[in-house]
Design a protein around this motif. Sequence first.
Motif, PDB file in Angstrom:
ATOM      1  N   SER A 125     -17.510  -6.018   2.176  1.00 46.51           N
ATOM      2  CA  SER A 125     -16.873  -7.312   1.894  1.00 46.51           C
ATOM      3  C   SER A 125     -15.898  -7.195   0.728  1.00 46.51           C
ATOM      4  O   SER A 125     -14.804  -7.775   0.757  1.00 46.51           O
ATOM      5  N   ALA A 126     -16.307  -6.436  -0.318  1.00 48.40           N
ATOM      6  CA  ALA A 126     -15.419  -6.277  -1.468  1.00 48.40           C
ATOM      7  C   ALA A 126     -14.141  -5.542  -1.088  1.00 48.40           C
ATOM      8  O   ALA A 126     -13.038  -5.906  -1.519  1.00 48.40           O
ATOM      9  N   VAL A 127     -14.311  -4.486  -0.257  1.00 47.85           N
ATOM     10  CA  VAL A 127     -13.128  -3.735   0.172  1.00 47.85           C
ATOM     11  C   VAL A 127     -12.197  -4.616   0.997  1.00 47.85           C
ATOM     12  O   VAL A 127     -10.972  -4.636   0.790  1.00 47.85           O
ATOM     13  N   PHE A 156       0.822  -1.199   0.000  1.00 44.72           N
ATOM     14  CA  PHE A 156       0.000   0.000   0.000  1.00 44.72           C
ATOM     15  C   PHE A 156       0.866   1.262   0.000  1.00 44.72           C
ATOM     16  O   PHE A 156       0.512   2.262  -0.641  1.00 44.72           O
ATOM     17  N   VAL A 171      -6.425  -9.622  -0.487  1.00 49.48           N
ATOM     18  CA  VAL A 171      -5.699 -10.118  -1.656  1.00 49.48           C
ATOM     19  C   VAL A 171      -4.312  -9.503  -1.738  1.00 49.48           C
ATOM     20  O   VAL A 171      -3.348 -10.135  -2.165  1.00 49.48           O
ATOM     21  N   VAL A 172      -4.211  -8.250  -1.316  1.00 47.99           N
ATOM     22  CA  VAL A 172      -2.913  -7.579  -1.360  1.00 47.99           C
ATOM     23  C   VAL A 172      -2.053  -7.953  -0.155  1.00 47.99           C
ATOM     24  O   VAL A 172      -0.853  -8.225  -0.284  1.00 47.99           O
ATOM     25  N   LEU A 215     -11.980  -7.839   0.964  1.00 49.58           N
ATOM     26  CA  LEU A 215     -11.405  -8.872   0.112  1.00 49.58           C
ATOM     27  C   LEU A 215     -10.234  -8.319  -0.701  1.00 49.58           C
ATOM     28  O   LEU A 215      -9.195  -8.987  -0.839  1.00 49.58           O
ATOM     29  N   ALA A 216     -10.393  -7.091  -1.222  1.00 52.09           N
ATOM     30  CA  ALA A 216      -9.299  -6.484  -1.986  1.00 52.09           C
ATOM     31  C   ALA A 216      -8.075  -6.270  -1.099  1.00 52.09           C
ATOM     32  O   ALA A 216      -6.929  -6.504  -1.509  1.00 52.09           O
ATOM     33  N   ILE A 217      -8.315  -5.815   0.134  1.00 50.01           N
ATOM     34  CA  ILE A 217      -7.200  -5.613   1.066  1.00 50.01           C
ATOM     35  C   ILE A 217      -6.521  -6.940   1.386  1.00 50.01           C
ATOM     36  O   ILE A 217      -5.286  -7.046   1.431  1.00 50.01           O
TER      37      ILE A 217
END
Length: 741
Positions: A607-609, A508, A615-616, A611-613
């Motif tokens: 949930s999408a946010v 990040f 994944v990184v 999940l993106a975090i």
Amino acid sequence: MARHLVYRRYGGSLQVSIPSFEVLTEAIHIPETQWLATACPVEGLNCDRRFLEFLDTDRNGRIRVMEVRAAVETTAKWLKSYQGVNDASDVLVLDALSDEGQKLRAAADTLLDTLKVEDRSRISLAQVRASEQSFRGSGQNGDGIVAPAFLAEPLRSLALAIMASFPEVKNRAGQPGIDLPTLQRFREERGVLLGHLSGKDALLAWGPQSVERARRVQEIRPLLDTYFLQCRLIAAQPEAVTSLKLEATRVQGALGDLQSLSRVVAELPVAPPEPGGVLRWSRLYRGPAFERLENFRKDVALPITNDLATLTDAAWRDMTARADAILAWQARLDASPLRAQVDALAAVPESQLDAIEAACRADLALKERLDTVVELERLMLYQRWLLAFANNFISMPDLYQTKRRALMEKGTLILGGRRYRLSVLVKDRAAHSALTSQGTTCTLYVQVVSKEGEQFEVAVPATRGRSTELTVGKRGIFYDVDHREFDAVVTQVVRQPVSLWESMTMPFERIGKFISQKVESLAASGEQSLDASLEKSFVQGSEVANAAVAAPATAPTAPKAPPAPPPSVTGPGGFLAAGGIALAAVGSSLAFIVSQVRSLTLFNVLSAVLLAIAVVMLPSGLLGWLKLRKRNLALLLEGSGWALNDGLKLTRDLAAIITRRPRLPKHATVDRVDVLRSALVSVHEDDEEEPRQWGVWTVVILVAVFALLWQVREPLSREACKRGWLPRSACESLLPQTPRP
């Protein structure tokens, strides 16, 4: 009797425990593969320098396994009680010496007599060094090398003259002096040189200028040797005279070129050759060597031969033979190391040489006694340091302790609010950093400078905190193991993740840095394009205005103007049009995104946010965890010259010991009131109050909140209706009706 060895685990490293010298005598026999270190440099160790010199028997600047074993065996042979070694004492109890160490006791008794000490049962390292220094101060070294300062006149002047003629030798105190081999060589060279000088008068038949004239003969010899050979040639073959003359074509071809003409003339004989082998000075050609030959005739040939007109072949051969003998004699004289003392050699009395020899022999007679004193110092240094050294070579338990320092540690670095406890000396930063960069440990290279000018460089592992806080040029202070304070500045950082959280958040940080750089570059390029378009528009407008002013009042009928070019996209208008198009594109994109988001619930968005975090962060965290598990201190020490068998794994507990952030004192309290606020109150009372645009900020905040709620109005309304917080009529009006099939 063999002792049972115990192996302990220190932070994942299995090391033999050496609590006493009795155990050490057994530990030195374990295989070299089980020693933690097999070699180390002498520099960078915090112990007595003289001890390291005794330990390094081959004087190569490194200490190896066999040298450590030899030191332990020597100590065990000379002592029957190891209590002083276990206590790391620098005081030797004489009753602890074994039968083989009795010669050391005799030396200790002599030193105690010299110092007039009442307690004869023990001797300290300071006493040994003081007595040895007193011996050195009186010129007694036991090596047979006598410094001139300890000789009386006129022996002192003679000794200095002899020392100036031969290679320098130094005694144990580091003082240049004279020894028996030097004195013997002086006597030999003196006899040879005096015998050589005895034949001077018979050989130098040309007087005081014989050497100079012989050198002049050697200088002119190639020319006259060639001439007399030419004479012999025409005596044997008269028609060869024509071959010694230049051809007309060569002379004619060289007339236009000065260098070519000089080379041609140089091929001529110095004079017309005569079959009788006689050089007539009056017939010398005025060639390149004419002036040299004329000077030779006046300065050398005439005084030697007393013949003003000629020089015969026989006279020349006799002259060269004498010149060779003179120069050979002079060469032997110049090669003598006593050349500078030629005039004084005969006056040197043998009694003075005998007195110097007696002084050297008297000093040499002390060799055994002083060597025993040196061995006594060796034993006392082994008693003081050998067990500690073994616990930093065969094993390294002190590296895992907070109350003891390992011998390779240089001190503590205070930097950025943290205490970095471990640091090692670095001699070559480029080579050291090339090695540590292969590992996964964050390493700082710090230049340490004292106010007296002393400076050195250390490598410091950073094991806690964040590596992004450590930058080149950051300053701190450094305390060495003797608690001396130094200034410190970071000169290089081998950057690696220091913690798991840092490795997870690094992507990040890189993304944020990349976005900020791109935004800054786009803004800069936009400003440049805007400035360029404004400048171009201004220039075009200025040209049009100047053309209108310069046009005549009654201009002739101009031809039909060509069709107007299409409107330019440059200038402010074009810029605004392009900006509008770009804004429209961005708006449509945002509208599409908003329309897609409106169909999602708040739970789906969160949930999408998340999940993106994840994944990184999860892959970065996994890689960071693997790097942190592979951290070790071996590369740090190997870069400083150590040879290690173990990787010295850097565990979490060891990392907490090496890098710390100390807490506040135990009974300290924290006042939460910010003192700056009270200071600002007094400042605002004295300053003129600036108008605050509360209304504008209120409108901006309300618009932002409304826009945010508007985007999520549908999921919020659906959730409120589901829970019965709104009446049915309000729900029917707010929520879209699903058509029935």
